[in-house]
Design a protein around this motif. Structure first.
Motif, short mmCIF file in Angstrom:
data_model
loop_
_atom_site.label_atom_id
_atom_site.label_comp_id
_atom_site.label_asym_id
_atom_site.label_seq_id
_atom_site.Cartn_x
_atom_site.Cartn_y
_atom_site.Cartn_z
N THR A 155 0.75 -1.13 0.10
CA THR A 155 0.05 -0.02 0.01
C THR A 155 0.95 1.08 -0.11
O THR A 155 0.34 2.33 -0.48
CB THR A 155 -1.07 -0.12 1.40
N ALA A 156 2.14 0.96 0.49
CA ALA A 156 2.94 2.35 0.60
C ALA A 156 3.53 2.65 -0.72
O ALA A 156 4.15 3.67 -0.93
CB ALA A 156 3.97 1.95 1.55
N PHE A 159 3.09 6.15 -2.28
CA PHE A 159 3.71 7.23 -1.74
C PHE A 159 5.23 7.26 -1.85
O PHE A 159 5.89 8.31 -1.96
CB PHE A 159 3.51 7.20 -0.05
N GLN A 160 5.85 6.04 -2.20
CA GLN A 160 7.11 5.89 -2.34
C GLN A 160 7.31 6.24 -3.77
O GLN A 160 8.35 7.12 -4.22
CB GLN A 160 7.40 4.35 -2.28
N ASN A 163 7.47 10.32 -3.85
CA ASN A 163 8.70 10.45 -2.88
C ASN A 163 9.99 10.44 -3.72
O ASN A 163 10.84 11.10 -3.78
CB ASN A 163 8.82 9.89 -1.67
N ILE A 220 3.75 2.56 5.87
CA ILE A 220 2.88 3.37 5.34
C ILE A 220 2.90 4.87 5.80
O ILE A 220 2.99 5.71 5.29
CB ILE A 220 1.53 2.78 5.44
N LEU A 221 3.06 4.87 7.08
CA LEU A 221 2.91 6.19 7.93
C LEU A 221 4.07 6.84 7.54
O LEU A 221 4.09 8.40 7.44
CB LEU A 221 2.90 6.01 9.61
N HIS A 223 6.29 6.88 4.81
CA HIS A 223 6.21 7.41 3.46
C HIS A 223 5.09 8.42 3.28
O HIS A 223 5.39 9.23 2.42
CB HIS A 223 6.19 6.04 2.61
N LEU A 224 4.04 8.14 3.89
CA LEU A 224 2.97 9.27 3.90
C LEU A 224 3.32 10.45 4.30
O LEU A 224 3.26 11.77 4.00
CB LEU A 224 1.67 8.68 4.45
N ILE A 225 4.15 10.62 5.40
CA ILE A 225 4.61 11.91 6.07
C ILE A 225 5.58 12.48 5.09
O ILE A 225 5.27 13.96 4.92
CB ILE A 225 5.15 11.82 7.47
N THR A 227 5.46 12.04 1.84
CA THR A 227 4.63 12.40 0.68
C THR A 227 4.01 14.07 0.99
O THR A 227 4.04 14.78 0.10
CB THR A 227 3.73 11.53 0.46
N VAL A 228 3.67 14.07 2.16
CA VAL A 228 2.85 15.31 2.41
C VAL A 228 4.10 16.51 2.30
O VAL A 228 3.63 17.83 1.72
CB VAL A 228 2.38 15.45 3.98
#
Length: 470
Positions: A155-156, A159-160, A163, A220-221, A223-225, A227-228
């Motif tokens: 799922t990540a 975002f990867q 990034n 996931i968390l 890579h999401l950070i 991405t933001v």
């Protein structure tokens, strides 16, 4: 539509950085650009070792599951790697040539393309996770928990992908410090999440299966950070290369060179990772513990090879930028410096891992003498190829920088399908070496690939010098 967009103007700091890339001492600028990447890759390997230690605290089966799926993840993220590397080459050349409007258009197009590709992979991989893992012969004692783990872990990928494009834009402009800090953030969040998982397991609040699922959740968390952060940076008005749909160019004139450069990289990384899955499947015939031992050995091997990846990335970017500025001689001089730096890295880490080998293996075995023995049988041989791998790392940077991604692809495929898998199969079939055969196969494949890469570099440079005299 693009003609209505104001042409980007570099601020004083950006202009000065570009000037140094094109004129400063090759060794000095290589170290300046590569140092943050080397630091990140080194720290990244240390954090990966910590992650593996955390998995070891759960069980040897968890290590085997994580190691098996890690190779599958690499296989799928090869799409993003190919896109990012090809984009980096194109952006670096436009940036080095001073065509900043084209640079902005390329960055915008890459960003939205990455979102589309990442979403497409998720749409295919998640619904078919179980049959996909079954097809790749994941051991039966791992596939139950491994399926849900894989679905979370993959799922990540969206975002990867985002990034990786953000890092590509920064690397192409010589701004590698932000890459280092963002990746440190990823590593820190992932490690804290993993520590939390082991705490929950030890306290009895979660069972082994639930605690293991917190590992990909932390990924996931993390890579999401980032991405933001990436989206904020890429869209803010002060960024001369800020992304927008209007600045994008979804045309074949852009995708043709991107595909020509990126497709070989994708095939190289995809097939190479798929080959590693094949190796894992072959090792699984000896027992799932051997898969875990190979995963640990690979992590330990990364202590010497990962820092070289940072130098390779800096080398490729600098070569592309200087080629964009029509300075072939300077581009080749950067390769020579990269080779010297990588060889030094390899020598240092080869020495250190030799001295502390038994102590490090003991950390992962956690008192399990059999598991420690299996790790040692592989790593004893795998670590011997460090010096030759340093040659391969720099040659890859040279080929990527010059856009010779097809040659780089062939080199990696030779390493896997000519040097590694056949040698492993022969020793598993005609000898009684057992797990030791895996280590010897790693030594043969990596060592011969380093020698082959050296020969390729000599021929390539000779040809470049000959052509420059015509």
């Amino acid at each position: 539509m693009q003609s209505q967009i104001k042409s980007p103007v570099l601020d004083e700091k950006e202009a000065e950085r570009r000037h140094r890339i094109l004129t400063a001492s090759p060794l000095k600028i290589l170290l300046q650009i590569s140092a943050p990447l080397v630091f990140y890759h080194t720290l990244g390997q240390i954090f990966q070792l910590i992650d593996t230690l955390i998995a070891a605290n759960m069980s040897a089966g968890v290590i085997s599951t994580v190691s098996f799926i890690a190779q599958i993840e690499s296989m799928l993220t090869a799409v993003g790697s190919g896109l990012a590397l090809a984009g980096s080459i194109l952006i670096s050349r436009s940036y080095g040539a001073g065509d900043f409007e084209k640079t902005r258009s390329q960055i915008s197009t890459l960003f939205f393309t990455a979102i589309f590709l990442g979403g497409g992979i998720l749409a295919l991989a998640i619904p078919f996770a179980y049959p996909f893992l079954k097809l790749l012969r994941m051991p039966d004692d791992l596939i139950g928990a491994g399926t849900f783990y894989f679905m979370l872990d993959i799922t990540a990928i969206i975002f990867q992908f985002i990034n990786s494009i953000y890092f590509t834009t920064q690397k192409s402009r010589g701004n590698t410090k932000i890459i280092m800090w963002c990746n440190i953030l990823v590593l820190a969040v992932k490690t804290l999440g993993n520590i939390f998982a082991i705490r929950m397991l030890d306290s009895g609040l979660l069972d082994l299966h639930s605690a293991m699922m917190l590992l990909p959740a932390a990924t996931i968390l993390a890579h999401l950070i980032v991405t933001v952060i990436a989206v904020i940076s890429l869209t803010k008005k002060s960024n001369p290369f800020r992304i927008s749909i209007r600045a994008s160019s979804f045309k074949w004139t852009f995708y043709r060179p991107l595909t020509a450069l990126g497709l070989p990289v994708f095939l190289e990384k995809f097939i190479f990772s798929f080959g590693k899955v094949i190796v894992n499947s072959m090792c699984a015939s000896m027992g799932s513990i051997v898969v875990g031992a190979l995963g640990v050995s690979n992590r330990l091997g990364g202590l010497s090879t990962n820092p070289m990846s940072g130098v390779q990335e800096g080398e490729a970017s600098l070569i592309s930028q200087n080629l964009g500025n029509q300075n072939v001689k300077r581009a080749l001089s950067i390769f020579y410096r990269s080779l010297a730096v990588n060889f030094t890295f390899a020598l240092i880490f080869f020495t250190l891992t030799g001295i502390f080998k038994e102590s490090i293996i003991g950390l992962f075995a956690k008192g399990n003498a059999f598991f420690a023995s299996e790790i040692d049988k592989i790593y004893t041989y795998e670590r011997l190829d460090a010096l030759l791998i340093s040659i391969n790392a720099s040659v890859m940077g040279l080929l990527y920088g010059f856009g010779k991604t097809k040659i780089a692809m062939v080199l990696d495929l030779i390493r896997l399908f000519i040097y590694r898998i056949p040698s492993l199969w022969l020793m598993m079939t005609f000898t009684n070496l057992g797990t030791t055969a895996v280590g010897i196969a790693m030594l043969i494949s990596n060592g011969l690939c380093g020698i082959t890469a050296g020969i390729v570099a000599i021929c390539f440079i000779h040809r470049m010098k000959y052509n420059s005299r015509l």
